[in-house]
Design an enzyme around this catalytic site. Structure first.
Site, PDB file in Angstrom:
ATOM      1  N   GLY A  18       0.441  -5.192   0.718  1.00  0.00           N
ATOM      2  CA  GLY A  18      -0.793  -5.167  -0.047  1.00  0.00           C
ATOM      3  C   GLY A  18      -0.719  -5.933  -1.348  1.00  0.00           C
ATOM      4  O   GLY A  18      -1.745  -6.386  -1.865  1.00  0.00           O
TER       5      GLY A  18
ATOM      6  N   GLY B 109       0.820  -1.201   0.000  1.00  0.00           N
ATOM      7  CA  GLY B 109       0.000   0.000   0.000  1.00  0.00           C
ATOM      8  C   GLY B 109       0.852   1.247   0.000  1.00  0.00           C
ATOM      9  O   GLY B 109       2.021   1.221   0.392  1.00  0.00           O
TER      10      GLY B 109
ATOM     11  N   GLU C 117       5.858  -5.524   7.611  1.00  0.00           N
ATOM     12  CA  GLU C 117       5.214  -4.416   8.308  1.00  0.00           C
ATOM     13  C   GLU C 117       5.754  -4.123   9.708  1.00  0.00           C
ATOM     14  O   GLU C 117       5.697  -2.973  10.166  1.00  0.00           O
ATOM     15  CB  GLU C 117       3.698  -4.664   8.379  1.00  0.00           C
ATOM     16  CG  GLU C 117       2.979  -4.533   7.052  1.00  0.00           C
ATOM     17  CD  GLU C 117       3.046  -5.777   6.184  1.00  0.00           C
ATOM     18  OE1 GLU C 117       2.462  -5.774   5.097  1.00  0.00           O
ATOM     19  OE2 GLU C 117       3.694  -6.768   6.608  1.00  0.00           O
TER      20      GLU C 117
ATOM     21  N   ASP D 101      -1.305  -7.177   7.378  1.00  0.00           N
ATOM     22  CA  ASP D 101      -2.756  -7.046   7.264  1.00  0.00           C
ATOM     23  C   ASP D 101      -3.222  -7.688   5.954  1.00  0.00           C
ATOM     24  O   ASP D 101      -2.728  -8.722   5.564  1.00  0.00           O
ATOM     25  CB  ASP D 101      -3.190  -5.583   7.413  1.00  0.00           C
ATOM     26  CG  ASP D 101      -2.642  -4.684   6.309  1.00  0.00           C
ATOM     27  OD1 ASP D 101      -1.772  -5.111   5.524  1.00  0.00           O
ATOM     28  OD2 ASP D 101      -3.102  -3.525   6.215  1.00  0.00           O
TER      29      ASP D 101
END
Length: 365
Positions: free
Chosen positions: A125, A77, A148, A156
């Protein structure tokens, strides 16, 4: 509906996503090569809308996701946007996750063959856009990771559903260390299915597009098998026993102590890496992975991740991690709390309270 130009490969909703066709295959190409195809909100919306359109198009037999340029499918992301919006207190800062996570779910349940070409860097992502799909293709250039914890965040995009399904404690290693995986490692971890040489990807796309639109997943799988080669040895598989001995604990401190008792470079490197990560992120990630292991499905994990993400934006480490990684680029984050001892179970509970509404209000867990 989307303009007819999308059928001819002309970008429609966002120039950062190119919608093209190769015979019966719809091809979605992420088009931010200078940013390693990092995904932002307009891109999420374009992809989600396109997938919905393709479901209703009888001429589309399969959907293929790939990245422009030769460096990667998607590096994750666009965290700079999240950083800026969170810093400014913008109430729309969480909008990206509110739309990205339902896209991850849509990919996981897509009714037509969905093929992700995970060539080059595929992280964060990018894993969410790929590893939930039916056919996950890696190449000799693949560098896959969920890094992350190094920016004060946590894996995530449904990773807390995917990673606990990896063999033994491999998923725990992936989530805590953020270590990079090659094609063989990604396949061993269950995040990819087949290795196809990068030089043959264009042939693969053409072969899938040559199928009849109603050919289905089995036919697509047979095409992929014609191009697939053996992935070779996996370093994760070779170190499976060490990973299982060390990463099976439910406390980060116990994992680090176990790694310290091990001989060999693999354990030493994992421990050294973890000691540089955000202590809060390490403990939060481990809690989320263990909760994912007991969850009913992907939706439950996505809901839990969303709540944790909202809380992340209210705390120090994410902003400090992004600052050190991409703003000042000094690679020297000053975490707060700075040690694992200072991160209490009660402080982690705050991230898991589920007080932020539901992304899937009509879904029964």
């Amino acid at each position: 509906m989307m303009p007819e130009d999308s059928v001819r490969g002309v970008a429609t909703m966002s120039d950062e996503v190119i919608l093209d066709r190769a015979g019966s295959a719809a091809v979605i190409r992420l088009n931010r090569p200078k940013a390693l195809n990092s995904i932002n909100l307009p891109m999420v919306r374009t992809i989600h809308t396109a997938l919905a359109q393709y479901l209703d198009d009888p001429a589309v037999g399969a959907v293929i996701l790939q990245g422009e340029g030769e460096r990667g499918l998607c590096a994750g992301g666009d965290i700079r946007v999240l950083y800026d919006m969170g810093k400014a207190g913008d109430p729309e800062a969480t909008r990206f996750w509110r739309e990205e996570f339902p896209l991850n779910y849509a990919i996981s349940h897509y009714r037509k063959p969905y093929i992700a070409l995970m060539d080059g860097i595929t992280m964060g992502g990018g894993v969410g856009l790929s590893s939930h799909g039916r056919h996950r293709i890696v190449t000799e250039r693949t560098r896959l990771a969920m890094p992350e914890t190094g920016i004060g965040y946590f894996p995530d995009v449904g990773a807390t559903w995917l990673l606990p399904k990896a063999p033994g404690e491999v998923g725990t290693w992936i989530g805590l260390t953020g270590g990079e995986m090659d094609a063989a490692d990604a396949i061993h971890a269950g995040l990819a299915d087949a290795l196809v040489p990068s030089e043959r990807l264009s042939e693969l796309v053409e072969a899938i597009g040559a199928l009849e639109a109603d050919a289905g997943d089995e036919a697509v799988g047979k095409v992929i098998s014609r191009f697939a080669v053996r992935p070779g040895a996996s370093k994760l598989q070779a170190n499976q026993a060490t990973i299982d001995r060390c990463f099976g604990f439910d406390r980060v401190e116990d994992i680090l102590e176990a790694l310290a008792r091990e001989e060999g470079e693999f354990a030493a490197a994992a421990r050294e890496t973890m000691l540089k990560r955000s202590p809060t992120s390490l403990k939060l990630t481990l809690r989320l992975l263990r909760a994912g292991r007991e969850s009913s499905g992907l939706v439950e994990c996505l809901e839990r991740e969303f709540g944790a993400g909202v809380e992340i934006l209210r705390n120090h480490d994410f902003y400090e991690g992004v600052r050190a990684a991409i703003i000042d680029k000094d690679r020297n984050p000053q975490w707060s709390p700075a040690t694992l001892d200072e991160v209490t179970a009660e402080s982690i509970d705050r991230y898991l309270g589920g007080r932020h509404g539901s992304l899937f209000p009509d879904h029964r867990l």
